[in-house]
Write an enzyme that holds these catalytic residues in place. Structure first.
Site, PDB file in Angstrom:
ATOM      1  N   HIS A  88      -9.900 -22.820 -27.526  1.00  0.00           N
ATOM      2  CA  HIS A  88      -8.927 -23.656 -27.077  1.00  0.00           C
ATOM      3  C   HIS A  88      -9.720 -25.372 -27.110  1.00  0.00           C
ATOM      4  CE1 HIS A  88      -9.138 -25.721 -22.636  1.00  0.00           C
ATOM      5  NE2 HIS A  88      -7.700 -25.178 -23.342  1.00  0.00           N
ATOM      6  N   GLN A 154     -19.962 -25.584 -29.570  1.00  0.00           N
ATOM      7  CA  GLN A 154     -19.600 -24.896 -28.283  1.00  0.00           C
ATOM      8  C   GLN A 154     -18.216 -24.502 -28.809  1.00  0.00           C
ATOM      9  OE1 GLN A 154     -18.550 -26.808 -24.866  1.00  0.00           O
ATOM     10  NE2 GLN A 154     -19.953 -25.114 -23.878  1.00  0.00           N
ATOM     11  N   HIS A 156     -14.580 -22.968 -26.681  1.00  0.00           N
ATOM     12  CA  HIS A 156     -14.072 -22.485 -25.898  1.00  0.00           C
ATOM     13  C   HIS A 156     -12.611 -21.664 -26.403  1.00  0.00           C
ATOM     14  CE1 HIS A 156     -11.623 -22.430 -21.417  1.00  0.00           C
ATOM     15  NE2 HIS A 156     -11.457 -21.473 -21.877  1.00  0.00           N
ATOM     16  N   HIS A 228      -8.605 -35.472 -22.675  1.00  0.00           N
ATOM     17  CA  HIS A 228      -8.850 -34.448 -22.848  1.00  0.00           C
ATOM     18  C   HIS A 228      -8.365 -33.954 -21.124  1.00  0.00           C
ATOM     19  CE1 HIS A 228      -9.627 -30.144 -23.823  1.00  0.00           C
ATOM     20  NE2 HIS A 228     -10.364 -29.461 -22.167  1.00  0.00           N
TER      21      HIS A 228
END
Length: 778
Positions: A88, A154, A156, A228
């Site tokens: 994502h 990281q 998602h 975003h």
């Protein structure tokens, strides 16, 4: 003027369209004219997930890479190795530390356990955005003596993966050891909390800050931006505001449904430290049936504007951000087209989905830096409508007339004057410190927390005792024979939370309130004993220096309390007691325990049903106290009225009130620091069928503005009961009942899409009943 403002997004659309449709060879020929990406002085670092399998939707997984602490490196390009049908979004952090067990595991759940220590964002990617190549002579500095000892990736994952599937998404970086002329940084503007009602075409979130007072010691030169948001986001617009000329310059405008790259700007914007950056997010919830909130799942919303810049290599900051609307007057006078979406672009929207077929393409900014860095005159000034307003004062008696509706925010005047150079504006973002606290202690209900003169922590908990429906017969304790056998007071080291000392076994029956005075004397309230007790520093021999109230006897006269809740001690030795669950009064005492005066009355029962607004000086459980001694006031957490009321220390006269729709109808405790321009921290609590977030809140005491909210891993809390802030405003501690936790938060920037704000998932019916039952008693 409209033509100039339109030119910027046309430029971005044309450039991105070329990059997404041109052959690979053409892309390579266009983007790096002055130096080859394969120059021998650069090399590649590949950083990908180690074959992870997210087992649930909306998982946030992290992996880390240790850097060479003897060699300084500069990252000059980021190549995504990921596709939107699996990832994502993706974030890259530079970190000062990563827990050893996380490194050993190879990957970890960073949605629940944090990303790293001292993290600052370096790169962000979503929706199949192309690669990013930085301008010539600009790079992100890592390793060596920079303090960036680790990189953390990281990702998602919006959807779970099947057993046996593994993911290796990540990125590749072009790196050099040659020192660059400028260092790159990211400035992030984001909304920490927004409530997006259903069936509404436009809902706004606005953030604005003076950049010199949000972590930027030197001017910055912005050359790229990234927006975003999630499904409801329609447009995100950024402005630079000049307080001297009162001009708005549009610097960014993006459609969050397009590939979320760092788009090049039509020019480089020189932003001096006295300028103000403003971001506006606009959501369209026309087709929604329920409220939507800021959160970290794909079903929640977000609002982030990333600005990539370069700055002075030695003295500039590599990170900064703004999470609050510091100057509402700037928002009120934004250009009329600030929330007008960009024209549709089906090609870009289609490219943002599915498999990423354009990983080899990139966006670069070299040609832009060849232009002068001074801004073009592309500014907007609302000369017809914009007038610098005069300061406004409020008549609190009129505002608070019984029966009138209380404003949803607060009755303290907000800043209504256009900001000028030198105006103080503090930026703060608090993050949880993972693994802080004693490892060998199982808390009971954690009811209170306070700090001593060194900043070390004292926590008050109930051990094996619980307050439930059988604890009292009316207001009298049922069991008067068995005190709590465990030590109920723990003295903890501020740095690591390990135990320094512990006291209070076989003494208390139902702990509630705690405070330490300037001499570190320990003051507590026990609602079972109906008493206030003062103990010496270090607890002495366990015998109180002062005892007020009659043991086990509830009452409302000079020698009786009824479930007293809190104490606040002045530097003179005089002190206040909130009394409490039954009496709804505040009593001021001399240093030796003589009553000086009292004030307060019970809020009329009909107020709770919305018949009228509670008048000042009435309470529905005065649950905690805090002193604002530098302003001559004492504040009361008026729990069931969902507000903080403040009164003069000398006479107990009503002074001001803080009440926000954002924290709902129940407010449990608060703490004050004179640092950060004077800031009040508060914790709310769950309400029956309420969808309001349960978290810690920051309020500017002077302006009366709600400035932010935070919670452990930004996922909200269940039952916070007390809060304490250090004198310098750096550390914040929250005591929580069910789960029985003591949380530590630290002031620091958190540029993380996974944690811009507490998740505000409304509790289900049974959770609401349980939470409300616990807090109705406690």
């Amino acid at each position: 003027m409209p033509g100039l403002l339109t030119l910027s997004w046309l430029f971005v659309g044309v450039l991105l369209g070329v990059l997404l449709t041109a052959p690979q060879a053409l892309a390579r020929e266009v983007v790096r004219l002055e130096e080859s990406s394969k120059a021998p002085t650069t090399y590649m670092k590949k950083f990908i997930m180690p074959g992870v399998t997210p087992r649930q939707a909306d998982a946030y997984l992290c992996t880390a890479m240790a850097l060479n602490e003897t060699v300084e490196e500069w990252v000059i390009r980021f190549d995504p190795l990921a596709s939107a049908n699996r990832a994502h979004h993706m974030l890259l952090f530079g970190c000062t530390d990563v827990p050893p067990d996380y490194l050993q595991q190879g990957s970890w759940d960073c949605g629940h356990h944090g990303v790293c220590t001292g993290g600052r964002i370096m790169f962000a990617w979503a929706k199949n955005a192309p690669a990013t190549s930085l301008p010539k002579d600009v790079g992100f500095r890592i390793g060596g003596q920079t303090g960036i000892k680790y990189l953390t990736l990281q990702i998602h994952y919006a959807s779970a993966m099947q057993e046996g599937e593994q993911d290796h998404s990540g990125l590749q970086m072009e790196v050099t050891k040659e020192q660059q002329k400028y260092k790159a940084g990211i400035y992030l503007l984001g909304s920490p909390y927004s409530d997006i009602p259903p069936h509404r075409e436009k809902t706004h979130a606005d953030m604005n800050c003076i950049i010199g007072e949000t972590g930027e010691p030197r001017d910055i030169y912005i050359f790229a931006y990234r927006t975003h948001a999630h499904k409801l986001g329609s447009v995100i617009t950024g402005y630079m505001f000049d307080p001297d000329t009162q001009e708005y310059t549009e610097i960014a405008k993006g459609n969050p449904h397009w590939p979320q790259a760092f788009y090049p700007m039509s020019q480089v914007y020189h932003v001096s430290t006295d300028k103000i950056l403003h971001a506006r997010c606009t959501w369209n919830s026309t087709n929604c049936k329920t409220h939507t909130y800021i959160g970290q799942t794909s079903g929640d919303e977000m609002c982030n504007l990333y600005l990539m810049y370069y700055t002075d290599r030695e003295q500039g900051s590599e990170t900064g951000g703004c999470w609050t609307e510091s100057f509402p007057v700037i928002t009120q006078n934004l250009p009329a087209d600030s929330d007008v979406p960009l024209p549709p672009n089906p090609a870009l929207e289609e490219h943002a989905q599915g498999e990423n077929l354009h990983k080899e393409q990139e966006i670069t900014y070299n040609s832009l830096l060849e232009r002068p860095i001074e801004n073009e005159k592309k500014a907007y000034k609302n000369s017809e409508n914009y007038q610098k307003p005069k300061p406004v004062s409020y008549d609190y008696d009129n505002v608070m007339t019984p029966g009138r509706q209380i404003p949803k925010d607060n009755i303290k005047p907000s800043l209504v004057e256009a900001p000028r150079k030198g105006k103080q504006l503090q930026f703060s973002a608090y993050r949880m410190i993972p693994n802080w606290g004693p490892k060998d202690i199982v808390y009971g209900q954690v009811v209170a927390v306070a700090l001593d003169s060194k900043g070390d922590v004292v926590v008050f908990h109930r051990g094996e005792r619980r307050w439930d429906g059988s604890t009292f017969i009316q207001n009298t304790l049922r069991d008067k024979k068995h005190p709590i056998t465990q030590p109920t007071l723990l003295h903890l080291h501020k740095e690591n939370g390990q135990i320094i000392d512990k006291w209070g076994e076989n003494l208390f029956f139902m702990p509630h309130g705690l405070t330490l005075d300037k001499d570190d004397n320990i003051w507590v309230t026990d609602v079972g004993l109906h008493q206030v007790l003062k103990f010496p520093q270090g607890f002495g021999d366990g015998k109180p220096l002062l005892t007020l109230g009659t043991k086990f006897e509830p009452g409302n006269d000079a020698t009786h309390f009824c479930k007293p809740t809190g104490v606040a001690v002045l530097s003179t030795g005089e002190f206040f007691v909130s009394d409490g669950y039954c009496n709804s009064r505040i009593i001021k005492y001399s240093a030796n325990g003589e009553i000086l005066f009292q004030f307060g009355k019970q809020t009329h029962a009909l107020v709770g049903f919305g018949i009228s607004s509670p008048p000042p000086g009435s309470f529905n459980i005065p649950h905690a106290l805090t002193l604002i001694e530098d302003q001559g006031e004492v504040c009361v957490a008026d729990r069931e009225n969902g507000r903080i009321q403040c009164f003069t220390i000398e006479q107990g006269q009503f002074a001001r009130q803080f009440q926000f729709d954002g924290w709902g109808s129940r407010l449990f405790s608060m703490s004050y620091t004179p640092a950060l321009d004077g800031k009040l921290f508060a914790v709310n609590g769950p309400g029956l069928l309420s969808s309001k977030q349960v978290a810690a809140f920051e309020v500017n005491y002077k302006s009366g503005e709600l400035q932010g909210a935070f919670s452990p891993n930004n996922q909200g809390m269940s039952n916070p009961h007390d809060i304490a802030v250090s004198h310098d405003g750096i550390d914040v501690y929250v005591a929580e009942i069910g789960p029985n936790k003591l949380w530590k938060f630290e002031l620091g920037f958190i540029p993380d899409e996974s944690s811009p704000a507490p998740t505000t998932r409304p509790p289900n019916f049974f959770e609401s009943i349980g939470n409300l039952f616990t807090f109705t008693l406690n």
